[in-house]
Design an enzyme around this catalytic site. Structure first.
Site, PDB file in Angstrom:
ATOM      1  N   SER A   1      31.197 -31.432  44.559  1.00  0.00           N
ATOM      2  CA  SER A   1      32.287 -31.482  45.530  1.00  0.00           C
ATOM      3  C   SER A   1      31.861 -32.401  46.663  1.00  0.00           C
ATOM      4  CB  SER A   1      32.528 -30.072  46.087  1.00  0.00           C
ATOM      5  OG  SER A   1      33.298 -30.138  47.267  1.00  0.00           O
TER       6      SER A   1
ATOM      7  N   GLY B   1      31.644 -35.779  39.514  1.00  0.00           N
ATOM      8  CA  GLY B   1      32.873 -35.093  39.096  1.00  0.00           C
ATOM      9  C   GLY B   1      34.002 -36.112  38.997  1.00  0.00           C
ATOM     10  N   HIS B   2      34.122 -36.970  40.033  1.00  0.00           N
ATOM     11  CA  HIS B   2      35.115 -38.049  39.960  1.00  0.00           C
ATOM     12  C   HIS B   2      34.738 -39.004  38.819  1.00  0.00           C
ATOM     13  CE1 HIS B   2      35.271 -36.992  44.390  1.00  0.00           C
ATOM     14  NE2 HIS B   2      36.532 -36.849  44.040  1.00  0.00           N
TER      15      HIS B   2
ATOM     16  N   GLY C   1      40.386 -32.737  38.141  1.00  0.00           N
ATOM     17  CA  GLY C   1      39.235 -31.901  37.795  1.00  0.00           C
ATOM     18  C   GLY C   1      39.589 -30.416  37.816  1.00  0.00           C
TER      19      GLY C   1
ATOM     20  N   MET D   1      40.109 -38.443  47.234  1.00  0.00           N
ATOM     21  CA  MET D   1      40.012 -38.614  48.684  1.00  0.00           C
ATOM     22  C   MET D   1      38.662 -39.255  49.042  1.00  0.00           C
ATOM     23  SD  MET D   1      42.134 -35.553  50.401  1.00  0.00           S
ATOM     24  CE  MET D   1      40.869 -34.312  50.370  1.00  0.00           C
TER      25      MET D   1
ATOM     26  N   TYR E   1      34.482 -40.327  48.922  1.00  0.00           N
ATOM     27  CA  TYR E   1      33.152 -39.718  48.948  1.00  0.00           C
ATOM     28  C   TYR E   1      32.847 -39.214  47.532  1.00  0.00           C
ATOM     29  CZ  TYR E   1      29.059 -38.499  51.564  1.00  0.00           C
ATOM     30  OH  TYR E   1      27.779 -38.496  52.054  1.00  0.00           O
ATOM     31  N   LEU E   2      32.861 -40.186  46.628  1.00  0.00           N
ATOM     32  CA  LEU E   2      32.904 -39.882  45.194  1.00  0.00           C
ATOM     33  C   LEU E   2      31.570 -39.336  44.682  1.00  0.00           C
ATOM     34  CD1 LEU E   2      34.880 -43.076  44.099  1.00  0.00           C
ATOM     35  CD2 LEU E   2      35.788 -40.820  44.696  1.00  0.00           C
TER      36      LEU E   2
END
Ligand code: PAF
Length: 300
Positions: A185, A36-37, A147, A30, A32-33
């Site tokens: 996050s 973690g992405h 994740g 979604m 706003y990387l």
């Protein structure tokens, strides 16, 4: 890296890649990387010939009063990150591309969607399952990467893949943490400095329980108490502990007595107005299989 906005264009592009025998990896996001992405995209790039990243803030997984309209967005920065991490295609559909007028068909997940976040976010996993099923049908990936931080989501998606015979292998990648332990996050962006300090009580609590577990503690009540003590520490803890539960890592059934199988210790808590989730997997034997098994349709 190609930027594609329409389903039709994406299908043409991916058909060409598939015709050349390319293995397609997919990372749904979604936006706003963060790193973690990054771990998901990098793992896809290492294992596949082409990696599709989607950025779509999915309205159907937000409930009333949730943060859909103020969900953080920074498309320019996200594009640069995807390029750096090795994405081949960035898919940026509009809401009307995914949910055209008249849309009325949803994927309804079963019992795995009910406990934990499902109790507090009714309809959330229905929205997740629906958009992920649609994206799988659009991208037709060989592998899709998710994740561990969204542990319940990974189980709901895996179950859906098996139940609907979707031809994709789901890979779950361990949670990436900031140096001080905070799980990465997009929602961390909402935290003030003071709140971020207190948000650390989440990973501190989980880590304390994990350390006790590895030192031999098996009593569920003790493990929960150890985590709870850090989470609710006066002045240093969260504002509201929504849930802290120790559940069977495959069924999400609540676990009582002594830990005798692989379990997940899962938390959702508010720090200020920001709702954060996190978890650790506790395996009595060194059993990482629960995360790293990839389920193909044949294994259903
Ligand atoms: O984990 C997320 O970011 C979302 O739930 C997902 C999988 C992209 C579906 O909208």
């Amino acid at each position: 890296m190609r930027i594609v906005r329409s389903i039709a264009d994406l299908r043409v592009l991916l058909k060409t890649l598939r015709a050349k025998g390319k293995r397609i990896g997919f990372v749904p996001t979604m936006g706003y990387l963060h790193e973690g992405h990054g771990a998901l995209v990098k793992q896809s790039a290492a294992r596949c010939d082409a990696t599709v990243v989607s950025i779509f803030v999915n309205p159907t997984q937000f409930g009333q009063g949730e943060d859909l309209s103020k969900y953080p967005r920074d498309l320019e920065r996200d594009q640069g990150l995807c390029l750096d991490w090795g994405a081949t295609v960035l898919f940026l559909p509009d809401a009307s591309e995914i949910y055209p007028s008249g849309f009325q068909t949803f994927v309804e997940p079963g019992g795995l969607a009910e406990p934990l976040c499902g109790q507090y976010r009714p309809g959330h996993y229905r929205g997740v399952a629906t958009v992920v099923a649609k994206l799988f049908n659009i991208v037709e990936p060989d592998l899709a990467f998710f994740g561990q931080k969204d542990f319940q989501q990974t189980l709901v998606v895996r179950r859906m893949v098996r139940d609907l015979n979707l031809p994709v292998d789901v890979v779950v990648v361990p949670t990436i943490r900031e140096e001080d332990g905070l799980a990465m996050s997009s929602r961390n962006a909402y935290l003030s400095e003071e709140e971020r300090g207190r948000a650390l009580s989440i990973s501190r609590g989980l880590l304390a329980a994990e350390v006790a577990f590895h030192a031999g503690e098996r009593k569920v009540a003790h493990l929960l108490e150890i985590a709870r003590a850090a989470l609710t520490e006066p002045m240093k803890g969260v504002d509201q502990l929504q849930y802290l539960e120790l559940v069977d890592a495959q069924t999400l059934d609540g676990h009582q007595g002594e830990v005798d199988r692989t379990v997940a210790l899962c938390v959702a808590a508010y720090v200020g107005a920001t709702r954060l989730i996190d978890n650790v997997i506790l395996a009595p034997s060194h059993d990482e299989a629960v995360l790293n098994v990839t389920l193909s349709p044949g294994q259903a």
